[in-house]
Design an enzyme around this catalytic site. Structure first.
Site, PDB file in Angstrom:
ATOM      1  N   ARG A 284      43.160  14.449  -3.596  1.00  0.00           N
ATOM      2  CA  ARG A 284      42.870  13.512  -2.520  1.00  0.00           C
ATOM      3  C   ARG A 284      42.701  12.130  -3.132  1.00  0.00           C
ATOM      4  NH1 ARG A 284      38.067  15.651   1.360  1.00  0.00           N
ATOM      5  NH2 ARG A 284      37.236  13.571   0.978  1.00  0.00           N
TER       6      ARG A 284
ATOM      7  N   ARG B  94      26.268  10.373   9.263  1.00  0.00           N
ATOM      8  CA  ARG B  94      26.199   9.835   7.902  1.00  0.00           C
ATOM      9  C   ARG B  94      25.426   8.532   7.849  1.00  0.00           C
ATOM     10  NH1 ARG B  94      31.320  12.609   5.722  1.00  0.00           N
ATOM     11  NH2 ARG B  94      31.291  12.034   3.555  1.00  0.00           N
TER      12      ARG B  94
ATOM     13  N   LYS C  19      30.340  21.106   1.628  1.00  0.00           N
ATOM     14  CA  LYS C  19      30.147  21.128   3.083  1.00  0.00           C
ATOM     15  C   LYS C  19      31.344  21.741   3.802  1.00  0.00           C
ATOM     16  CE  LYS C  19      29.580  16.679   3.565  1.00  0.00           C
ATOM     17  NZ  LYS C  19      29.773  16.230   2.172  1.00  0.00           N
TER      18      LYS C  19
ATOM     19  N   ARG D 156      31.689   6.790  -3.587  1.00  0.00           N
ATOM     20  CA  ARG D 156      31.273   7.649  -2.454  1.00  0.00           C
ATOM     21  C   ARG D 156      29.858   8.194  -2.682  1.00  0.00           C
ATOM     22  NH1 ARG D 156      35.868  11.621  -2.873  1.00  0.00           N
ATOM     23  NH2 ARG D 156      34.864  12.894  -1.294  1.00  0.00           N
TER      24      ARG D 156
ATOM     25  N   ARG E  66      39.230  18.984  -7.825  1.00  0.00           N
ATOM     26  CA  ARG E  66      39.633  19.481  -6.502  1.00  0.00           C
ATOM     27  C   ARG E  66      41.087  19.140  -6.191  1.00  0.00           C
ATOM     28  NH1 ARG E  66      36.153  18.102  -1.176  1.00  0.00           N
ATOM     29  NH2 ARG E  66      36.727  15.929  -1.543  1.00  0.00           N
TER      30      ARG E  66
HETATM   31  P1  ADP Z   1      33.187  14.049   1.472  1.00  0.00           P
HETATM   32  O1  ADP Z   1      31.950  14.606   2.106  1.00  0.00           O
HETATM   33  O2  ADP Z   1      33.668  14.877   0.325  1.00  0.00           O
HETATM   34  O3  ADP Z   1      33.073  12.584   1.139  1.00  0.00           O
HETATM   35  P2  ADP Z   1      34.647  14.032   4.025  1.00  0.00           P
HETATM   36  O4  ADP Z   1      35.942  14.693   4.257  1.00  0.00           O
HETATM   37  O5  ADP Z   1      33.466  14.515   4.768  1.00  0.00           O
HETATM   38  O6  ADP Z   1      34.426  14.125   2.453  1.00  0.00           O
HETATM   39  O7  ADP Z   1      34.795  12.459   4.324  1.00  0.00           O
HETATM   40  C1  ADP Z   1      35.860  11.708   3.803  1.00  0.00           C
HETATM   41  C2  ADP Z   1      35.804  10.268   4.313  1.00  0.00           C
HETATM   42  O8  ADP Z   1      35.908  10.257   5.759  1.00  0.00           O
HETATM   43  C3  ADP Z   1      34.519   9.498   4.034  1.00  0.00           C
HETATM   44  O9  ADP Z   1      34.495   8.942   2.738  1.00  0.00           O
HETATM   45  C4  ADP Z   1      34.576   8.427   5.133  1.00  0.00           C
HETATM   46  O10 ADP Z   1      35.509   7.417   4.810  1.00  0.00           O
HETATM   47  C5  ADP Z   1      35.143   9.198   6.311  1.00  0.00           C
HETATM   48  N1  ADP Z   1      34.065   9.777   7.154  1.00  0.00           N
HETATM   49  C6  ADP Z   1      33.856  11.105   7.379  1.00  0.00           C
HETATM   50  N2  ADP Z   1      32.787  11.293   8.189  1.00  0.00           N
HETATM   51  C7  ADP Z   1      32.307  10.049   8.479  1.00  0.00           C
HETATM   52  C8  ADP Z   1      31.216   9.557   9.244  1.00  0.00           C
HETATM   53  N3  ADP Z   1      30.378  10.386   9.903  1.00  0.00           N
HETATM   54  N4  ADP Z   1      31.018   8.217   9.317  1.00  0.00           N
HETATM   55  C9  ADP Z   1      31.839   7.365   8.682  1.00  0.00           C
HETATM   56  N5  ADP Z   1      32.881   7.750   7.925  1.00  0.00           N
HETATM   57  C10 ADP Z   1      33.119   9.073   7.812  1.00  0.00           C
END
Ligand code: ADP
Length: 198
Positions: A139, A89, A14, A150, A128
């Protein structure tokens, strides 16, 4: 106004595709994960409330996330539209987004769901590296146990959104394995029938 959502599990690309697609559409890519991580790095109150959830691979509570996103959508750079990477999400976030868009007289252009085999997701995430303070590191939430968690959180809380967007006729499912540039073209192709890309 072009409003694009990117859905997909962790590791589906993404972030990478969000940047490329937003560049092609000349709109900003808004990544809620990036915004949270920059608040954590800067030690802001928002970062302090979010960091435990990020490290554990759990979702940050809806109230915190929605407040942050709605503030981001008041900035002037979104006039031509925006791409959201990582939001919504949860069903509650998706409903709030509909309300926020309707209040502004906008609607979603398209929801892109990126598909990758689960085995490949795990391989991608464990390999990654991200650059923090000039150093290439893993990370914290890309550690194997947290990745598995996750993916489970995605299946339980986020995957149901794709059915909902599909029922609204907005969803395009895209095969997101293979060459990065090919995937970008596949995504852009999903806009063509609606005439959103000029
Ligand atoms: P990935 O899609 O690889 O899990 P992101 O960078 O999109 O990575 O998200 C990392 C973390 O940020 C998530 O695991 C969550 O803790 C938080 N996060 C991101 N977007 C949201 C959201 N819309 N609602 C709740 N938590 C979020």
């Amino acid at each position: 106004m072009v409003c694009v959502l990117l859905l997909g599990p962790p590791g589906a690309g993404k972030g990478t595709q969000g940047q490329l697609i937003a560049g092609r559409l000349a709109i900003p890519a808004i990544s809620t994960g990036d915004i949270f991580r920059s608040h954590v790095a800067a030690g802001t109150p928002l970062g302090q409330s979010a960091s435990g959830f990020l490290d554990a691979g759990d979702l940050v509570p809806d109230a915190i996330t929605c407040a942050m996103l709605s503030e981001r959508l008041t900035e002037p750079d979104i006039q031509a539209g925006f791409l959201l990477d990582g939001f919504p999400r949860t069903m509650a976030q998706a409903e709030l987004l509909q309300v926020m868009l309707a209040e502004r007289g906008h609607e979603l252009s398209r929801v892109i769901e990126l598909h990758v085999d689960e085995a490949e997701l795990v391989t991608r995430l464990s390999a990654r590296r991200v650059v923090i303070d000039g150093r290439s590191v893993q990370r914290e939430d890309d550690a194997p146990d947290t990745v598995r968690h996750r993916l489970e959180v995605y299946r339980r809380q986020t995957a149901p959104l794709s059915e909902w967007y599909d029922s609204l006729g907005l969803l395009s499912r895209i095969d997101a394995s293979g060459d990065v540039a090919d995937i970008t073209e596949r995504i852009l192709g999903a806009f063509a029938p609606a005439g959103d890309v000029r």
